[in-house]
Every structure is written in C-alpha cells, then in structure tokens.
Design a protein around this motif. Structure first.
Motif, PDB file in Angstrom:
ATOM      1  N   THR A  30       0.853  -1.174   0.000  1.00  0.00           N
ATOM      2  CA  THR A  30       0.000   0.000   0.000  1.00  0.00           C
ATOM      3  C   THR A  30       0.899   1.238   0.000  1.00  0.00           C
ATOM      4  OG1 THR A  30      -1.865   1.088   1.059  1.00  0.00           O
ATOM      5  CG2 THR A  30      -0.174   0.179   2.507  1.00  0.00           C
ATOM      6  N   PHE A  31       0.287   2.411  -0.029  1.00  0.00           N
ATOM      7  CA  PHE A  31       1.067   3.630  -0.231  1.00  0.00           C
ATOM      8  C   PHE A  31       0.705   4.682   0.809  1.00  0.00           C
ATOM      9  CE2 PHE A  31       1.070   1.499  -4.289  1.00  0.00           C
ATOM     10  CZ  PHE A  31       2.353   1.691  -4.754  1.00  0.00           C
TER      11      PHE A  31
ATOM     12  N   SER B 204      -0.962  -7.146  -6.247  1.00  0.00           N
ATOM     13  CA  SER B 204      -0.458  -7.023  -4.873  1.00  0.00           C
ATOM     14  C   SER B 204      -0.854  -5.724  -4.194  1.00  0.00           C
ATOM     15  CB  SER B 204       1.071  -7.148  -4.881  1.00  0.00           C
ATOM     16  OG  SER B 204       1.653  -6.162  -5.707  1.00  0.00           O
ATOM     17  N   PHE B 205      -1.628  -4.871  -4.849  1.00  0.00           N
ATOM     18  CA  PHE B 205      -2.097  -3.629  -4.211  1.00  0.00           C
ATOM     19  C   PHE B 205      -3.023  -4.019  -3.062  1.00  0.00           C
ATOM     20  CE2 PHE B 205      -4.073   0.374  -3.485  1.00  0.00           C
ATOM     21  CZ  PHE B 205      -3.207   1.336  -3.975  1.00  0.00           C
ATOM     22  N   TYR B 206      -2.728  -3.553  -1.858  1.00  0.00           N
ATOM     23  CA  TYR B 206      -3.421  -4.033  -0.666  1.00  0.00           C
ATOM     24  C   TYR B 206      -4.847  -3.484  -0.585  1.00  0.00           C
ATOM     25  CZ  TYR B 206      -4.594  -4.858   4.204  1.00  0.00           C
ATOM     26  OH  TYR B 206      -5.217  -5.255   5.350  1.00  0.00           O
ATOM     27  N   ARG B 207      -5.796  -4.386  -0.368  1.00  0.00           N
ATOM     28  CA  ARG B 207      -7.201  -4.041  -0.212  1.00  0.00           C
ATOM     29  C   ARG B 207      -7.797  -4.854   0.923  1.00  0.00           C
ATOM     30  NH1 ARG B 207      -6.092  -4.442  -5.629  1.00  0.00           N
ATOM     31  NH2 ARG B 207      -6.618  -2.658  -6.951  1.00  0.00           N
ATOM     32  N   VAL B 208      -8.857  -4.318   1.504  1.00  0.00           N
ATOM     33  CA  VAL B 208      -9.640  -5.047   2.512  1.00  0.00           C
ATOM     34  C   VAL B 208     -11.080  -5.117   2.033  1.00  0.00           C
ATOM     35  CG1 VAL B 208      -8.173  -4.398   4.449  1.00  0.00           C
ATOM     36  CG2 VAL B 208     -10.081  -2.934   3.810  1.00  0.00           C
TER      37      VAL B 208
ATOM     38  N   ARG C 148     -17.537  -4.648  -1.176  1.00  0.00           N
ATOM     39  CA  ARG C 148     -16.477  -4.743  -2.179  1.00  0.00           C
ATOM     40  C   ARG C 148     -15.120  -4.560  -1.507  1.00  0.00           C
ATOM     41  NH1 ARG C 148     -14.870   0.519  -3.665  1.00  0.00           N
ATOM     42  NH2 ARG C 148     -16.288   2.158  -2.922  1.00  0.00           N
ATOM     43  N   LEU C 149     -14.065  -4.846  -2.272  1.00  0.00           N
ATOM     44  CA  LEU C 149     -12.704  -4.630  -1.791  1.00  0.00           C
ATOM     45  C   LEU C 149     -12.345  -3.149  -1.910  1.00  0.00           C
ATOM     46  CD1 LEU C 149     -10.923  -7.713  -3.393  1.00  0.00           C
ATOM     47  CD2 LEU C 149     -11.322  -7.328  -0.954  1.00  0.00           C
ATOM     48  N   VAL C 150     -11.727  -2.628  -0.867  1.00  0.00           N
ATOM     49  CA  VAL C 150     -11.386  -1.215  -0.824  1.00  0.00           C
ATOM     50  C   VAL C 150      -9.912  -1.075  -0.425  1.00  0.00           C
ATOM     51  CG1 VAL C 150     -11.929   1.023   0.221  1.00  0.00           C
ATOM     52  CG2 VAL C 150     -13.738  -0.661  -0.109  1.00  0.00           C
ATOM     53  N   PRO C 151      -9.133  -0.279  -1.148  1.00  0.00           N
ATOM     54  CA  PRO C 151      -7.720  -0.102  -0.776  1.00  0.00           C
ATOM     55  C   PRO C 151      -7.564   0.728   0.491  1.00  0.00           C
ATOM     56  CG  PRO C 151      -8.282   1.338  -2.598  1.00  0.00           C
ATOM     57  CD  PRO C 151      -9.481   0.475  -2.368  1.00  0.00           C
ATOM     58  N   VAL C 152      -6.492   0.459   1.228  1.00  0.00           N
ATOM     59  CA  VAL C 152      -6.151   1.228   2.427  1.00  0.00           C
ATOM     60  C   VAL C 152      -5.004   2.171   2.077  1.00  0.00           C
ATOM     61  CG1 VAL C 152      -5.279   1.113   4.798  1.00  0.00           C
ATOM     62  CG2 VAL C 152      -6.908  -0.606   3.979  1.00  0.00           C
ATOM     63  N   ILE C 153      -5.216   3.478   2.297  1.00  0.00           N
ATOM     64  CA  ILE C 153      -4.230   4.490   1.934  1.00  0.00           C
ATOM     65  C   ILE C 153      -3.881   5.317   3.172  1.00  0.00           C
ATOM     66  CG2 ILE C 153      -3.699   6.455   0.437  1.00  0.00           C
ATOM     67  CD1 ILE C 153      -4.126   3.831  -1.049  1.00  0.00           C
ATOM     68  N   TYR C 154      -2.587   5.497   3.413  1.00  0.00           N
ATOM     69  CA  TYR C 154      -2.115   6.358   4.497  1.00  0.00           C
ATOM     70  C   TYR C 154      -1.864   7.764   3.952  1.00  0.00           C
ATOM     71  CZ  TYR C 154      -1.323   2.167   7.335  1.00  0.00           C
ATOM     72  OH  TYR C 154      -1.478   1.006   8.053  1.00  0.00           O
TER      73      TYR C 154
ATOM     74  N   GLU D 219     -11.352   7.436   7.578  1.00  0.00           N
ATOM     75  CA  GLU D 219     -11.809   6.211   8.243  1.00  0.00           C
ATOM     76  C   GLU D 219     -10.947   5.826   9.447  1.00  0.00           C
ATOM     77  OE1 GLU D 219     -13.900   6.244   4.475  1.00  0.00           O
ATOM     78  OE2 GLU D 219     -11.781   6.517   4.961  1.00  0.00           O
ATOM     79  N   GLY D 220      -9.785   6.445   9.587  1.00  0.00           N
ATOM     80  CA  GLY D 220      -8.912   6.102  10.698  1.00  0.00           C
ATOM     81  C   GLY D 220      -7.770   7.085  10.833  1.00  0.00           C
ATOM     82  N   PHE D 221      -6.883   6.806  11.785  1.00  0.00           N
ATOM     83  CA  PHE D 221      -5.731   7.695  12.022  1.00  0.00           C
ATOM     84  C   PHE D 221      -4.579   6.875  12.590  1.00  0.00           C
ATOM     85  CE2 PHE D 221      -9.066   8.134  15.233  1.00  0.00           C
ATOM     86  CZ  PHE D 221      -8.437   7.687  16.375  1.00  0.00           C
ATOM     87  N   TYR D 222      -3.359   7.382  12.405  1.00  0.00           N
ATOM     88  CA  TYR D 222      -2.140   6.731  12.909  1.00  0.00           C
ATOM     89  C   TYR D 222      -1.175   7.799  13.365  1.00  0.00           C
ATOM     90  CZ  TYR D 222       0.248   7.870   8.475  1.00  0.00           C
ATOM     91  OH  TYR D 222       0.812   8.530   7.398  1.00  0.00           O
ATOM     92  N   ASN D 223      -0.200   7.417  14.218  1.00  0.00           N
ATOM     93  CA  ASN D 223       0.695   8.417  14.807  1.00  0.00           C
ATOM     94  C   ASN D 223       2.016   8.582  14.056  1.00  0.00           C
ATOM     95  OD1 ASN D 223       0.911   5.690  16.363  1.00  0.00           O
ATOM     96  ND2 ASN D 223       2.908   6.618  16.690  1.00  0.00           N
ATOM     97  N   LYS D 224       2.474   7.598  13.342  1.00  0.00           N
ATOM     98  CA  LYS D 224       3.630   7.621  12.442  1.00  0.00           C
ATOM     99  C   LYS D 224       4.970   7.761  13.144  1.00  0.00           C
ATOM    100  CE  LYS D 224       5.519   9.721   8.238  1.00  0.00           C
ATOM    101  NZ  LYS D 224       5.303  10.719   7.173  1.00  0.00           N
TER     102      LYS D 224
END
Length: 507
Positions: free
Chosen positions: A258-259, A287-291, A298-304, A355-360
């Motif tokens: 993913t990217f 190989s593009f990551y999806r959930v 449907r399948l949806v990609p996860v993007i940061y 849809e979400g958050f991360y601290n990095k």
C-alpha cells in the motif's frame, strides 16, 4: 554484716566501687590484647568452609576442606594488621580492566554463536504464514546523504594606486565599465557538501535498490510474518518503474503493498488530486493491498495520508467527504488513514471523513499521538466513532533535528526493551492493525534491518545483526495470538467477522 558496715561508711563505699571499675578495665584490656591464633578454627568466619563453597564442591571431615586428601581450593587469606582483619582496598583501574576483559570475552562468544548460526543456515527465526494486520514502512530508495546548502562568498575588490589611475585613463567607457563590474563583483562558489545521514551502518553497505537486494529484503519481511509494505508515493516519474517492480515481486513472497501520500508542503485540492492520480497507476496490480468492506460490499484499498491534519479548513480536506459534489472519493476511493500528532487532530480526521488515524512517529512522548499511555484514549475514540486507530511502533529513533520544536526526540533502543514496550502497549489495546517504522529508514534510525558494527556508528550489540528482525518475529506471533482470541470472542456463527478485516468497528 560486712556489707552493711561498708554501706554505712560512704567513703569506703566509693573506694570499693572505684577498685571494682579498675579491675574490670584491666580484665578487658588483657582479653583484647591476646593475639588470635590464625591457625585455630574461627567461630565467626570459617574460611575453609567459604573456600569449599567457592570451589564448587563439598569437602570431607568436619569442615577440613579436603576431598580425597587434597584441598579443593586453598583457604581464604584475610589480610590482617595487628591481629585485625583489614578490608581489601578498592582498585578502580583493576575493576575497569576486568570489566573490559569480560566485555571482550562476551563479544567473542556472541560472534562465535552468530557464525555458527549462519553456518547452520539459521540466521534468524522464520514464520511460514504472514498477516495483513501488520504493516511496515519501506524506503526505496534510501536517502543515504543529506546535502549542506552551498554558500556564496563575494569579496569586494578595491582598486588603488596605479590600477585606479589606469582605469580612469582608459577612454573606452564600455571596457572601463566591464572591467569595473568584473573586479567589484568577483565571486567564488563553494561546492555543496554531502554528509552521510545515518547513525547506524547497514550490513549490506550503502545499497541501491536492485532486484537481488529487493528479493533479500522481501524474504526477511516475509519471514517476520509481516504481510503489507507501506511505500511513500510522491508522484515523481522516476519512482514509477521501481514501484511497478516492487508490485510485481511482492506476490512471490505473499506480500501486499500500500502507499502513503503526503500533503506536508502543499494542501491544495489540485495537489491532492495529483497524488491520487499517481496511485491509480498501481491500482490494477494484484499485490495492491485491499480489505473487504461489509458495508460497501467490495474490496477497498487502504491508503495512508501523512500530515493529514494540515487539511483542516481547506478545500482539499472538505473534498475528502463522500457527500461533497466534487468529492475526491469519485477519483480514488478507499479507507483513508490520516496522520495525527495532537489530541484535537482526531476530531479533524472525523470531520474530514477519514476512516482512521495513525501516529507515524515512533518516539514515545514526542507528541500526544506517539505517547504510549495515550493509545488507550485513541483506541476508545476510534471505537466510539467507528474509526480505525493504527499505532506505530518502532525499535528507537535517532534523528535529532527532524522536529526541532519538540527538542531532542531521540529514543535509545535499550537493548530491545523500548521496542518491546511499544509492542505490548499496542497489543494490549486490541487494535486491528499495527504498523512498524521501519524496515530500512536509516536516516531517522528506526530501521530493523541488519546492521554492521563500525567505528563512529551505533550498533545492535549485544546481539546478532538480525536482532530486531528476530524481535519483530516474536512480537508478530504475540499479536496474532491475541488477535485470534479477540476474533473468536466476537465471532457470529455463519457470518464473517469484521475483526478479520479491520478492528470489529468498520463494517
């Protein structure tokens, strides 16, 4: 009767008391001056008994310290002065010498163990299966050097004496003007200096991304049980060919990619559209990551999205919501996870329809979001608003000047303990995803890749060069165990569990 007679006479009583005291003092002095017999058995300290204890085997015959007629270890010789035991003096030089010798011996043993493991083909632990619940940041290529800005030195040249008279005598005005300009604006350019921008030195050297190198990296990541790589997408044309090679190589190692896009320098709507357009180049790759989303079917990609909090109150931020007429979701839809730093940034992510958050940042205490004790609050907030919280863990941080406003945010690895506390905190909060910073981000010192001990650089000692790869494998196993237990607890018979896809909140 005699005692009564003396008691009645007070003077004689005093004399009797004084004689008694003198006799007691004389007896005490005589006892203390008796020279102790060193060869006799000491009641307080049995030196032969202590010698047997240090010798590691028991002696026979009532504390004689003999085994088969032979003394296992000579009895301790306590230094004495005037019959009194004198404690041994502290020798700092001898102590430092002994510590240095023990350290050298320890390093030799570790190198020998590492050499034996490599010869046996067991360089580090391996996991057969991978999990898409653990993501890791991957740098391709690595920015090994930073460039110091060049400075222009412009010395002023003053013309004096004969040179000045000669210049005034020249009749050609053009020639005079040209000569004066070149003389007074003479400049010298200093070439920019390249500085190696890493606190550690990689075991593979200062490498460039080649096919063989990528295969080795992917093999290490797969063996750790990690299933998803996070690449930084800047939209530059030079990275397209490299990223396509990564996407083609990933399925061979059961990896997805993913990217992460960044809005640090430009928060305009047009810039964000360009970033999403760049992602569409890779969206058709296997190989593009999806959930899988149960709500969207449907399948949806996860993007940061790095620095996503800067989109607050901007047209680009408002365009992230699906309800907008010119929503960016029409261009490229997915689960967007935004980078946060402060406590109020989670509200910004919710308003911007992330849809979400991360601290990095893997530096405990540097910001609110990167502080471990605040992860329980962030997890609770995510549950309340059906969002996704993805904590970022890292083995340490060795980049001093990246965020000067926060002071020194360098974090020592503490022989792997720092990494372990971050993992345990994330696992105990029962999160659906965990991302690791990083596999090979050498400039900020957060890498888990193999390191080479070298003068002037930090290393992983004590331990093997694959120390943090092995620790990652260990913690991924613990994460999977806890995650499966949580998934079983909320599972509904006959229905797929949302926990397998995200964190049992976004369905």
């Amino acid at each position: 009767m005699l005692l009564k007679k003396y008691i009645k006479n007070r003077r004689k009583l005093k004399i009797l008391f004084l004689l008694t005291v003198i006799v007691l003092i004389v007896i005490t002095v005589v006892i203390l001056n008796i020279s102790p017999n060193v060869n006799s058995t000491e009641r307080v300290l049995d030196e032969r008994f202590i010698a047997r204890i240090y010798g590691g085997s028991g002696g026979g015959g009532g504390g004689s310290g003999m085994s088969g007629g032979r003394l296992e270890q000579p009895p301790l010789k306590s230094p004495r002065q005037n019959g009194v035991i004198v404690p041994e003096k502290y020798d700092e030089h001898k102590l430092k010498t002994r510590i240095a010798q023990e350290r050298v011996l320890q390093l030799k043993q570790e190198q020998q163990q590492q050499h034996n493991a490599i010869e046996a083909g067991e360089e580090h632990a391996k996991l057969e299966a991978t999990t898409t619940g653990v993501h890791i940041f991957y740098s391709a290529p690595v920015a090994w050097y930073k460039t110091k800005k060049s400075q222009l030195v412009a010395p002023r040249v003053q013309l004096r004496g004969a040179a000045k008279e000669l210049l005034n005598d020249v009749s050609d005005a053009v020639l005079s003007s040209s000569f004066a300009t070149s003389a007074t604006t003479l400049t010298t350019t200093v070439k920019p200096v390249r500085i190696l921008n890493t606190a550690f030195y990689p075991a593979l050297g200062l490498y460039k991304p080649t096919t063989s190198l990528l295969q080795k990296h992917f093999d290490n990541i797969h063996n750790c049980g990690i299933g998803v790589l996070i690449l930084s997408c800047s939209g530059k044309s030079g990275e397209v060919a490299l990223y396509r090679e990564l996407l083609e190589l990933a399925p061979s190692y059961n990896l997805s990619i993913t990217f992460e896009i960044s809005v640090a320098g430009n928060q305009s709507l047009e810039f964000l559209q360009q970033q999403l357009e760049a992602l569409r180049r890779y969206s058709t790759a296997e190989s593009f990551y999806r959930v899988y989303s149960l709500s969207r079917k449907r399948l949806v990609p996860v993007i940061y999205v790095s620095n996503a909090y800067k989109l607050s109150d901007t047209p680009a931020g408002r365009a992230m919501c699906p309800s907008q007429a010119e929503s960016l979701r029409n261009l490229f839809d997915g689960y967007f996870i935004g980078h946060i730093r402060l406590k109020n940034h989670v509200d910004i992510m919710r308003r911007l329809c992330f849809e979400g958050f991360y601290n990095k940042l893997p530096s405990n205490g540097a910001t609110f979001a990167s502080t471990w004790k605040n992860w329980s609050y962030l997890k609770s907030y995510a549950l309340t608003y059906k969002m996704l919280f993805v904590p970022t863990v890292g083995p340490g941080f060795a980049e001093r000047n990246k965020f000067p406003r926060h002071g020194d945010i360098q974090r020592h690895r503490s022989n792997g303990r720092y990494y372990g506390v971050a993992w345990r905190t994330a696992i105990l909060n029962h999160v659906g995803f965990i991302n690791i910073a990083s596999y090979n981000n050498w400039p900020d010192g957060s890498q888990i890749e193999e390191v080479m001990p070298k003068a002037g650089f930090l290393d992983y000692n004590p331990g093997a060069k694959t120390k943090y790869i092995d620790l990652t494998t260990h913690w991924v196993v613990n994460f999977l165990k806890t995650r499966h237990e949580a998934a079983a607890a909320v599972a509904v018979p006959g229905q797929p569990s949302c926990y397998e896809f995200l964190n049992n909140t976004i369905c």
